[in-house]
Design an enzyme around this catalytic site. Structure first.
Site, short mmCIF file in Angstrom:
data_model
loop_
_atom_site.label_atom_id
_atom_site.label_comp_id
_atom_site.label_asym_id
_atom_site.label_seq_id
_atom_site.Cartn_x
_atom_site.Cartn_y
_atom_site.Cartn_z
N THR A 109 0.81 -1.37 -0.06
CA THR A 109 0.07 -0.16 0.02
C THR A 109 0.88 1.26 0.05
OG1 THR A 109 -1.75 -1.17 1.23
CG2 THR A 109 -1.99 1.01 1.28
N LYS A 145 -7.13 1.34 -3.19
CA LYS A 145 -6.77 0.75 -2.07
C LYS A 145 -6.65 1.87 -0.75
CE LYS A 145 -4.87 -1.69 1.20
NZ LYS A 145 -5.44 -2.66 2.39
N LYS A 168 0.11 6.22 8.47
CA LYS A 168 0.72 6.37 7.05
C LYS A 168 -0.25 6.39 5.87
CE LYS A 168 1.84 2.86 5.12
NZ LYS A 168 1.35 1.97 3.82
#
Length: 340
Positions: free
Chosen positions: A135, A211, A279
């Site tokens: 990701t 995503k 993040k």
């Protein structure tokens, strides 16, 4: 519809012609042909280890790159060959990366001369494919696509939805994007790792955007679950019947069912840990800012995550958003909330 039929009507981009020079293993690397031989794997955390083991269980030979010799022992399983030399992966026709962030992926692709680490882009054979299941940001995906293309290699983005348990059970959902021939060649590998692959286009960055936005939908759902459960508890009620009613009626999705039950039971064991969630939140907010689309609910989640990490909950799963909401409601403080 097959489980890896394209999910979007977006047209695939055209693939570029092969370089005129002879490629190693050109017959096997021809467009559309499934990838044979050994598969390289970089990123052997909880998710990556489960995925590499599943590939090996299907009969594929997997070369797993680890940084430290003390990590080798835990990977000595049938079909997995651990190595501390990334050069052992450079003859693979596909190398999978499952790494935590942009910096980690860039380091593996571009290498680091200061520590003697060769990069995949300079070392992989022309026609090989980097299958990135991490990701990461759309900017990183675009940069990696360009660098691999410059070296005559393919790049497919295939981030996943699912946790380590889903990875072990091959129940991941995969979002894939890249040159159509490269995606097709990787499809048997993806079929070994997940229950369904959504092929959404030729631009690898699009898979990473989906995503990130999907993770934001889950994160905001967890935040709201935490808030409403805190209200229920403050009224002196057991939250489990409330969760059961909601997930049996208006909110029957996976996120509400799986995480609502954990928040009701105050189970925040390590999984998708808060720093990694933060993040992803920051990456998603940056994507939104680039196009001028506010995401105020995600801003709330960002602040909650920062609060949780500051309180020492960094090793807990993102269901700890429920713990933070409970603390903000004055229900309890510290680790008295069964952070198990």
């Amino acid at each position: 519809m097959s489980k890896h039929e394209p999910y979007s009507p977006l047209a695939f981009g055209s693939t570029s012609e092969k370089p005129a020079h002879q490629r190693r293993g050109d017959a096997e690397l021809a467009g559309g042909q499934p990838v044979l031989g050994e598969v390289g794997f970089v990123g052997l955390g909880h998710m990556g280890t489960a995925m590499a083991a599943n590939l090996a269980a299907t009969g594929r030979r997997v070369i797993a790159y680890v940084r430290r010799p003390d990590q080798v022992g835990r990977l000595e399983a049938p079909g997995i060959r651990p190595t501390t030399d990334i050069g052992d992966l450079l003859d693979c026709k596909v190398v999978i990366t499952m790494l935590p962030d942009d910096d980690a992926v860039r380091e593996i692709v571009f290498g680091r001369k200061d520590i003697g680490l060769d990069g995949l882009a300079a070392g992989l054979m022309p026609g090989a494919i980097h299958l990135s299941m991490s990701t990461i940001s759309t900017a990183a995906a675009s940069l990696l696509t360009s660098e691999h293309a410059r070296n005559g290699q393919g790049y497919v983005a295939a981030p996943v939805f699912g946790n380590p348990d889903a990875a072990k059970a091959r129940q991941l959902f995969i979002v894939a994007a890249g040159a159509p021939a490269d995606v097709e060649r990787c499809q048997p590998i993806l079929d070994s790792l997940g229950q369904r692959t959504f092929v959404i286009g030729a631009d690898a960055a699009d898979a990473n955007l989906i995503k990130l936005l999907g993770n934001m939908m889950s994160a905001t759902a967890l935040e709201m679950l935490g808030e409403v459960v805190a209200v229920v508890r403050k009224r002196g009620l057991d939250p489990q019947p409330f969760i059961d009613i909601m997930t049996s009626t208006m909110f029957g999705g996976r996120a509400h069912k799986i995480y609502g039950d954990k928040i009701a039971r105050q189970t925040y064991a390590s999984g998708f840990v808060l720093p990694l969630v933060l993040k992803d939140v920051r990456l998603a907010l940056a994507e939104a800012e680039k196009v001028g689309a506010p995401m105020p609910s995600v801003g709330v989640v960002r602040d909650r995550l920062i609060t949780g990490i500051a309180r020492g909950y960094g090793e807990l799963d993102w269901t700890a958003l429920g713990l933070i909401a409970a603390e903000e409601a004055g229900l309890y403080t510290g680790r008295s909330a069964n952070a198990k």
